[in-house]
Design an enzyme around this catalytic site. Structure first.
Site, PDB file in Angstrom:
ATOM      1  N   GLY A  31      -6.668  24.146 -33.059  1.00  0.00           N
ATOM      2  CA  GLY A  31      -7.621  23.376 -34.216  1.00  0.00           C
ATOM      3  C   GLY A  31      -7.479  24.294 -35.332  1.00  0.00           C
ATOM      4  O   GLY A  31      -7.590  23.522 -36.689  1.00  0.00           O
ATOM      5  N   LEU A  32      -7.556  25.909 -35.118  1.00  0.00           N
ATOM      6  CA  LEU A  32      -7.711  26.576 -36.436  1.00  0.00           C
ATOM      7  C   LEU A  32      -6.426  26.379 -37.274  1.00  0.00           C
ATOM      8  O   LEU A  32      -6.455  26.177 -38.514  1.00  0.00           O
ATOM      9  CB  LEU A  32      -7.601  27.967 -35.896  1.00  0.00           C
ATOM     10  CG  LEU A  32      -9.380  28.589 -35.773  1.00  0.00           C
ATOM     11  CD1 LEU A  32      -9.507  29.939 -35.582  1.00  0.00           C
ATOM     12  CD2 LEU A  32     -10.151  28.108 -36.817  1.00  0.00           C
ATOM     13  N   ASP A  58       1.007  -1.243  -0.039  1.00  0.00           N
ATOM     14  CA  ASP A  58      -0.018   0.137   0.003  1.00  0.00           C
ATOM     15  C   ASP A  58       0.801   1.119  -0.200  1.00  0.00           C
ATOM     16  O   ASP A  58       0.298   2.218  -0.305  1.00  0.00           O
ATOM     17  CB  ASP A  58      -0.927   0.003   1.084  1.00  0.00           C
ATOM     18  CG  ASP A  58      -2.249  -1.035   0.901  1.00  0.00           C
ATOM     19  OD1 ASP A  58      -2.307  -1.476  -0.259  1.00  0.00           O
ATOM     20  OD2 ASP A  58      -2.960  -0.639   1.862  1.00  0.00           O
ATOM     21  N   ASP A  78     -10.908  38.911 -32.154  1.00  0.00           N
ATOM     22  CA  ASP A  78     -10.277  37.825 -32.233  1.00  0.00           C
ATOM     23  C   ASP A  78     -11.027  36.710 -31.629  1.00  0.00           C
ATOM     24  O   ASP A  78     -10.795  35.394 -32.153  1.00  0.00           O
ATOM     25  CB  ASP A  78      -8.875  37.824 -31.853  1.00  0.00           C
ATOM     26  CG  ASP A  78      -8.013  36.496 -32.264  1.00  0.00           C
ATOM     27  OD1 ASP A  78      -7.958  36.403 -33.611  1.00  0.00           O
ATOM     28  OD2 ASP A  78      -7.362  36.011 -31.456  1.00  0.00           O
TER      29      ASP A  78
END
Lengths: 421, 525
Positions: B414-415, B36, B279
């Site tokens: 992503g862009l 443990d 933006d």
């Protein structure tokens, strides 16, 4: 072989018990499930067990691993009958979802053993139910029974009991212990070049490919933590070939040599076959030797690899072992290794972690091999550490890994020297 | 039995360790089997602590069972006291020791150790990590200040508050405390005690001296705050200051309770302007799925909708103790609440909803990666990279700045990805170049983690079963399929789903180029 100087084979061993900073045998699942590609490991345990596997497996947990935990809940503790029914239900669903699984291990844990859930009977019962599709075995990876790599020992021992009988009269060789595929292939090539056949490995990469065993089976342990597996193999008539463990140029040579002698391979042929690998290993170790020679090293107990690794570092890299701690010392399997450890090395078995750390702080070695729970705290105290679990996961056996093995120990020392912060 | 691979929370004794490790002068003696101690490495590796957690494990083994585990426990407690000389000790059992019934409470009491000893009852087979932490914090604090008499505030002294809840292994707790302490200071309020992080048992004995409490992390501090309300009549500030608006709300709430002027602290974050700047227009109505502990998930939903202009399409948490709060919040956003600790249910929900951004834990990060959806981490459990070296609070005004950057960053990526894809036929962009931050080999949309061997029994019915999105592939005509590939990867899944739904509803046997654009027009928002 270097001449045997007065070694540690007769040295007294400091046996301690107290708090042990070690993993339990469940951890072995992390590398075993990678090795046997159609096996699945189902831990029957608590949330703690699942959390341990998650912590030990790191990002592997996201890669659709072939292990899982059946977490015992409050209502399972109410009565035993219920618990068995629950387990059957879980296994049925698991196998329905994963029809590719040919071998299922029910892995016992501390909670399952304390409530005396009989996994042997459960495995037998479920084997009948899933006969012809999935074989179901069981072993214990609990902390109360096993320390870290002993989980592999327990798993392989369970496999041995189930191996087919070898009815042929010809001798065969078995390599025992899960090795990375690349290392296993290197060894198989060397044995083929030596002219030793047939050679089997335990565990095999697939469940239906497990080797046969019989009175003509001779086996080499590739790992030092396989006491129970060796005993079970001997019970089935197989014979262990005594050798050093295959770490470094010398260890690997001795290990291969034991097989060559046993199979009556011509001595000149043996030298010729292993010479290139042995020379490569020595050259590779040289890269780290400057960094390691004369440095003092302490091993805290973790995997049972400590004694052979200390031997390798002492005889081939010139390091000075201070204390070599191991969770369990198998004297017979390690006899050759112990004889090569420098006299004066403190051998300890078991652990009382606070007392051991007191000794460590007094000795202040250049390098300490320890678990991840201790490494950063010791670094913060100014001690340089090498975390031990990497030695179990990385390919370190054999000639072509000898340089990497030395490098694993040299790197923390090099880092200590390059940092200016 | 519950079949599981991944758990969002550890067992309750790990929660107790989080309290002990956060504090100074506390030692925890844990009756537990060998092994443990793995939990130590959560603190030394993930949080990168330079000290061992103050925990002694009895590490009993099979040979100890049935004879001397009780003696083993007492010996461990004696040794731990002698070596560490703590101001207070916690004693308790892990899941296995709970089964052998050695009664650490009685055993410790019989030893009459010369420091307060708090016996913990942490039912491992019912409860989990957060509950264990809350219970431990409550029991320890209650023991330390049950009989204390609050010291009167000196004349002309500043109002004081306790900051309650930050622990070891808490997501950004270190920096949140700095941020909130700074904020209180600006309001002219002194911090009496911050606990458990950095506090001693003696500090806990002074909890009653404060005028009020700030319940910074309800998962950890709520139980104690309720007791302190009864014991000392202290008021509790319950606003969780994650986000610009919530931080202002906290300031208002604190100022009202303390009777100070709020305006001095109404400093601002960059978030409002960053979010209004042109933006950020493309962020409008981005569909976001949010999952984590209830506190962080609920706070994130408010920031997402009100401060970044996202649309919250899913909201869930893994800790059932706060399910009621989460359901209330989900109603606010008109979404189905998802309360589950089964990550497959979470994956199924994400797959169905096809959000454009996932905010979640380490696990959602991996789910999103498989599904190729941008993702940011907002809640524990987290891995080592989310215990950063740099200052990175989630709370307060600086926290709002951090949130803006952290959440928008994967979308900007992503862009970038989209632009690269658009221009991939241009000679200077290699077709094989692939993504800047994602594996270049296409990942399977279906199955994934969901192909794993995990129970579906706990689905609460709110999340649909896994359906492979590519099951109706033969619906697609070749030119429509080609056109689909021109759609950026992060909305492609949604476009595919919508088009197929559109086609099914109209009993179309083939999806043509026209069907694709008809569907697009139909679903245009």
């Amino acid at each position: 072989m270097p001449a045997t100087t007065p070694g540690c084979d007769a040295a007294p061993v400091l046996r301690e018990r107290g708090q042990r900073e070690v993993f339990c045998g469940l951890t072995g699942i992390i590398w075993l499930h990678r090795k046997v590609q159609d096996a699945f490991f189902l831990v029957v345990g608590s949330r703690t067990c699942a959390h341990l596997l998650q912590s030990a497996a790191g990002v592997m947990i996201f890669a659709e691993p072939r292990f899982a935990t059946a977490i015992i809940e409050e209502r399972d503790l109410a009565g035993m009958a219920d618990c068995n029914e629950e387990l059957d239900r879980v296994v049925d669903r698991l196998l329905a979802r994963r029809p590719d699984i040919k071998l299922l291990f029910l892995v016992g844990s501390c909670p399952s053993e304390v409530i005396k859930l009989d996994l042997t009977r459960a495995a037998a019962r479920l084997s009948v139910k899933h006969a012809g599709v999935t074989k179901i075995l069981n072993y214990s990876g609990s902390g109360i029974e096993t320390t870290f790599t002993e989980g592999e020992d327990a798993c392989l021992a369970a496999l041995v009991a189930d191996l087919p009988a070898d009815t042929t009269d010809a001798p065969s060789l078995m390599i025992v212990g899960a090795l990375p595929d690349v290392v296993e292939d290197q060894f198989l090539r060397l044995f083929a070049d030596l002219g030793i056949a047939p050679v089997h490995v335990l565990p095999a990469r697939r469940a239906d490919d497990m080797p046969p065993v019989g009175p003509h089976t001779r086996f080499l342990l590739a790992q030092p933590f396989l006491g129970e597996t060796a005993r079970t193999l001997e019970d089935r008539g197989a014979r262990r070939l005594d050798a050093l463990f295959p770490f470094g140029a010398e260890g690997t040579t001795d290990w291969l040599h034991a097989a060559a002698r046993s199979f009556g391979i011509d001595e000149m042929h043996f030298r010729r076959v292993i010479a290139p690998g042995r020379e490569r290993a020595k050259r590779a170790i040289e890269h780290s030797r400057d960094r390691l020679a004369g440095k003092r090293i302490t091993f805290l107990p973790d995997s049972q690899l400590e004694v052979p690794l200390a031997r390798f570092l002492a005889t081939e890299a010139g390091m000075i072992p201070v204390e070599v701690g191991t969770p369990y010392l198998h004297r017979r399997h390690l006899a050759g290794e112990l004889a090569l450890l420098p006299a004066g090395t403190l051998l300890s078995e078991g652990q009382d972690v606070d007392r051991q750390l007191d000794r460590l702080r007094a000795a202040r070695p250049d390098l300490t091999v320890c678990g991840l729970g201790l490494a950063n705290p010791l670094e913060a105290e100014g001690l340089t550490t090498k975390w031990a679990i990497e030695l179990v996961f990385s390919p370190i056996h054999g000639f072509d890994q000898a340089g990497d093995l030395a490098e694993l120990f040299a790197r923390p020392l090099r880092r200590r020297d390059v940092l200016r912060v | 039995m519950q079949l599981t691979v991944w758990t969002y929370e550890g067992p309750p004794h790990v929660g107790a360790m989080r309290i002990a490790t956060a504090m100074q002068g506390v030692h925890y003696v844990l009756h537990a089997p060998q092994g443990d101690t793995y939990a130590d490495l959560l603190f030394t590796m993930i949080e990168r602590r330079g000290q061992r957690p103050p925990v002694t494990y009895t590490t009993f083994q099979a040979r100890d069972l049935g004879k001397d585990t009780a003696e083993l426990f007492q010996q461990a407690a004696r040794d731990a006291y002698a070596r560490f000389q703590p101001q207070a000790m916690l004693v308790g059992a892990s899941c296995t020791a709970e089964l052998i019934q050695d009664d650490p409470a009685g055993l410790a009491e019989a030893m009459r150790l010369p420091c307060p000893v708090v016996a913990l009852e942490l039912p491992s087979y019912q409860r989990k990590e957060n509950w264990g932490a809350a219970e431990t914090f409550y029991q320890l604090a209650r023991r330390m200040c049950a009989d204390t008499v609050p010291a009167p505030r000196p004349d002309g002294g500043r109002p004081t508050a306790n900051i309650l809840g930050p622990t070891a292994l808490g997501f950004r707790h270190r920096d949140d405390v700095i941020e909130i302490t700074r904020l209180l200071d600006r309001l002219g309020i002194a911090v009496n005690v911050t606990a458990p992080l950095g506090a001693t048992p003696a500090d806990l004995a002074r909890l009653g001296d404060a005028d009020f409490n700030i319940c910074l992390y309800p998962e950890i501090a709520d139980t104690l705050c309720r007791w302190l309300e009864r014991r000392f009549g202290q008021k509790t500030v319950r606003t969780v200051p994650i986000g610009h608006g919530a931080t202002r709300d906290l300031i208002a709430e604190v100022a009202a309770i303390a009777g100070v002027d709020a305006t001095v602290a109404l400093d601002t974050s960059n978030l409002p302007w960053w979010s209004r700047s042109v933006d950020s227009t493309y962020l409008t109505n981005k569909r976001v799925f949010i999952f984590g502990d209830a506190t962080h998930a609920i706070a994130a939903a408010r920031v997402a909708r009100d401060e970044l202009g996202f649309e919250v399409v899913g909201l869930g948490c893994y800790n059932r103790e706060f399910a009621r709060d989460l359901r209330v919040a989900a109603a606010l956003y008109g979404v189905e609440p998802l309360v589950t600790d089964d990550y497959l249910a979470v994956e199924a929900a994400i797959q169905t909803l096809q959000p454009e951004l996932v905010l979640g834990t380490q696990m959602e990060r991996h789910i999103a990666k498989r599904l190729r959806i941008p993702c940011a981490v907002i809640s524990a459990p987290v891995h080592v990279q989310d215990f950063p070296a740099r200052y990175a609070p989630q709370m307060g005004f600086e926290g709002a700045n951090v949130l803006f950057d952290t959440w928008v960053h994967p979308l900007v990526m992503g862009l970038e990805e989209h632009l690269l894809t658009m221009f991939r036929d241009d000679f200077e962009f290699s077709d094989a170049g692939g993504a800047s931050h994602l594996p270049s080999a296409p990942l399977p949309l279906a199955g994934g983690v969901g192909g794993g061997p995990v129970s579906t029994a706990n689905y609460d019915g709110t999340s649909p079963p896994l359906t492979p999105p590519r099951a109706e592939e033969d619906l697609w005509s070749a030119d429509a399929e080609r056109e689909l590939l021109k759609i950026p990867f992060f909305v492609r899944g949604k476009a595919r789903r919508n088009t197929e739904k559109f086609a099914t509803e109209r009993n179309l046997s083939t999806i043509t180029l026209d069907t694709l654009y008809d569907a697009k027009a139909h679903y245009a928002r």
